[in-house]
Design a protein around this motif. Structure first.
Motif, PDB file in Angstrom:
ATOM      1  N   ILE A  27      12.758  17.157 -18.057  1.00 55.22           N
ATOM      2  CA  ILE A  27      14.003  17.637 -17.442  1.00 55.22           C
ATOM      3  C   ILE A  27      13.986  17.349 -15.949  1.00 55.22           C
ATOM      4  CG2 ILE A  27      15.379  19.683 -16.919  1.00 55.22           C
ATOM      5  CD1 ILE A  27      14.462  20.850 -19.595  1.00 55.22           C
ATOM      6  N   PHE A  28      12.839  17.582 -15.303  1.00 53.19           N
ATOM      7  CA  PHE A  28      12.721  17.328 -13.869  1.00 53.19           C
ATOM      8  C   PHE A  28      12.981  15.858 -13.553  1.00 53.19           C
ATOM      9  CE2 PHE A  28      10.376  16.113 -10.080  1.00 53.19           C
ATOM     10  CZ  PHE A  28      10.735  17.096  -9.169  1.00 53.19           C
ATOM     11  N   GLY A  29      12.324  14.960 -14.294  1.00 53.28           N
ATOM     12  CA  GLY A  29      12.499  13.527 -14.053  1.00 53.28           C
ATOM     13  C   GLY A  29      13.913  13.058 -14.328  1.00 53.28           C
ATOM     14  N   VAL A  83      13.716  22.382  -7.599  1.00 52.68           N
ATOM     15  CA  VAL A  83      12.729  23.224  -6.914  1.00 52.68           C
ATOM     16  C   VAL A  83      12.195  24.292  -7.862  1.00 52.68           C
ATOM     17  CG1 VAL A  83      12.422  24.948  -5.088  1.00 52.68           C
ATOM     18  CG2 VAL A  83      13.638  22.817  -4.605  1.00 52.68           C
ATOM     19  N   ASN A  84      13.088  24.902  -8.643  1.00 46.56           N
ATOM     20  CA  ASN A  84      12.667  25.934  -9.587  1.00 46.56           C
ATOM     21  C   ASN A  84      11.698  25.384 -10.625  1.00 46.56           C
ATOM     22  OD1 ASN A  84      14.307  27.690  -8.237  1.00 46.56           O
ATOM     23  ND2 ASN A  84      15.809  27.943  -9.869  1.00 46.56           N
ATOM     24  N   ILE A  85      11.986  24.173 -11.113  1.00 42.66           N
ATOM     25  CA  ILE A  85      11.098  23.565 -12.108  1.00 42.66           C
ATOM     26  C   ILE A  85       9.748  23.218 -11.490  1.00 42.66           C
ATOM     27  CG2 ILE A  85      10.753  21.546 -13.596  1.00 42.66           C
ATOM     28  CD1 ILE A  85      13.779  21.484 -14.045  1.00 42.66           C
ATOM     29  N   GLN A  86       9.791  22.634 -10.286  1.00 46.06           N
ATOM     30  CA  GLN A  86       8.558  22.194  -9.631  1.00 46.06           C
ATOM     31  C   GLN A  86       7.657  23.374  -9.255  1.00 46.06           C
ATOM     32  OE1 GLN A  86       7.699  19.103  -9.473  1.00 46.06           O
ATOM     33  NE2 GLN A  86       5.840  19.280  -8.244  1.00 46.06           N
ATOM     34  N   THR A  87       8.259  24.454  -8.764  1.00 42.11           N
ATOM     35  CA  THR A  87       7.469  25.612  -8.320  1.00 42.11           C
ATOM     36  C   THR A  87       7.225  26.611  -9.445  1.00 42.11           C
ATOM     37  OG1 THR A  87       9.476  26.779  -7.616  1.00 42.11           O
ATOM     38  CG2 THR A  87       8.362  25.390  -5.974  1.00 42.11           C
ATOM     39  N   LYS A  88       7.876  26.384 -10.595  1.00 40.98           N
ATOM     40  CA  LYS A  88       7.782  27.298 -11.742  1.00 40.98           C
ATOM     41  C   LYS A  88       8.233  28.709 -11.357  1.00 40.98           C
ATOM     42  CE  LYS A  88       4.032  24.667 -13.857  1.00 40.98           C
ATOM     43  NZ  LYS A  88       2.635  24.686 -14.373  1.00 40.98           N
ATOM     44  N   ASN A  89       9.194  28.746 -10.469  1.00 43.53           N
ATOM     45  CA  ASN A  89       9.770  30.011 -10.007  1.00 43.53           C
ATOM     46  C   ASN A  89      11.275  29.962 -10.253  1.00 43.53           C
ATOM     47  OD1 ASN A  89      10.567  32.350  -8.769  1.00 43.53           O
ATOM     48  ND2 ASN A  89       9.930  31.751  -6.714  1.00 43.53           N
ATOM     49  N   LYS A  90      11.761  30.773 -11.177  1.00 41.71           N
ATOM     50  CA  LYS A  90      13.160  30.700 -11.597  1.00 41.71           C
ATOM     51  C   LYS A  90      14.073  31.668 -10.857  1.00 41.71           C
ATOM     52  CE  LYS A  90      12.098  29.125 -16.280  1.00 41.71           C
ATOM     53  NZ  LYS A  90      12.313  29.365 -17.738  1.00 41.71           N
TER      54      LYS A  90
END
Length: 312
Positions: A27-29, A83-90
């Protein structure tokens, strides 16, 4: 956690498209690629129009504004998701969520009104070619763009002002990949009647009436094209109108698809996937539609890239 808006500590949780950890890199890519394509494609359209004197006309002035709006629309949604996906912070703060709600309404309103203005421009160009320069003068073009921005600002501010009076006291999870107005209202524990009423009224005024204006413009354009005796004139008219009509169909088609999906299914994942088409895919495809279907834009892009190549 204290659930009062005034504390400034209220946070929401964006659940995103999927909670499967194995899907997050994909999803990020995917979204990073679509976002970069959106920004690059629309920037090229803006640069091509600004650098080519042949495109300093009302139609391309409106197109450059539309491209800028598409960049901003994607930027208000996709980077936060990445950013949410990369930091795993939703989590997203209350103020950041309000900001995202504001711009996620503001830019689609601009899209709708700019597409309507562009349809009027096409109508004048095809149906009143001898008076085109007089009617679509720089003053009117600037005024039309200013009015679209003013309507967008005032409408979005009205929604936000009503939202600030809501309280949230239990569930803070948003089953979406961005702060979307209707999803936020579903989390409120205070009365949302005024908010919902405003949504329906504004959808009718800023959704239905511009669409009727576009349909009227193109009905008159089609009538004028049928009366043309020159095949070259017909081909030119169809070429200039075809790109805009494709973008209008894509924009309204995906928008209606999102509302239809919301009405017939209670699956938040299906609604989120449908929203991707409206919020991410449409701004990405618009530059391709104009560059592939419009000879003037295609030529300007070629000249722009040829000038840039020696510098590399």
């Amino acid at each position: 956690m204290e659930a009062e808006n005034q504390t400034g500590f209220l946070e929401f949780i964006l659940l995103g498209l999927s909670e499967d950890p194995e899907l997050q890199p994909f999803i990020f890519g995917l979204f990073l690629s679509m976002y970069l394509i959106t920004v690059l494609g629309n920037l090229l359209i803006i640069l091509a129009i600004s650098s080519d004197s042949h495109l300093h006309t009302p139609m391309y002035f409106f197109l450059s504004n539309l491209s800028w709006v598409d960049i901003c629309f994607s930027t208000c949604i996709v980077p936060k998701m990445l950013v949410n996906i990369q930091t795993k912070n939703k989590t997203i703060s209350y103020m950041d969520c309000l900001t995202q709600v504001y711009f996620s309404m503001f830019f689609p309103i601009l899209d709708t009104l700019l597409l309507t203005v562009m349809a009027y421009d096409q109508f004048v160009a095809v149906c009143h070619p001898l008076h085109y320069v007089t009617i679509m003068n720089p003053r009117l073009c600037g005024l039309l763009v200013f009015v679209t921005w003013l309507i967008g600002v005032m409408t979005s501010l009205l929604h936000i002002s009503l939202m600030t009076h809501l309280t949230f006291c239990k569930d803070f999870e948003i089953p979406h990949f961005f702060c979307e107005l209707t999803h936020i209202l579903q989390l409120a524990c205070s009365d949302t009647f005024l908010n919902s009423t405003l949504i329906y009224v504004m959808t009718g005024v800023l959704g239905v009436f511009p669409l009727l204006g576009i349909i009227f413009s193109y009905s008159r354009i089609a009538s004028s094209i049928r009366k043309m005796s020159s095949s070259g004139g017909k081909e030119k008219a169809l070429s200039t109108c075809g790109s805009h009509l494709s973008v209008v169909s894509l924009f309204y088609g995906t928008g209606i698809g999102v509302h239809f999906t919301s009405a017939v299914t209670h699956s938040s994942q299906n609604i989120s996937v449908a929203s991707v088409m409206y919020t991410v895919v449409t701004p990405m495809l618009n530059p391709f539609i104009y560059s592939l279907r419009n000879k003037d834009v295609k030529g300007a892009l070629g000249r722009l890239l040829s000038r840039a190549t020696p510098c590399l």
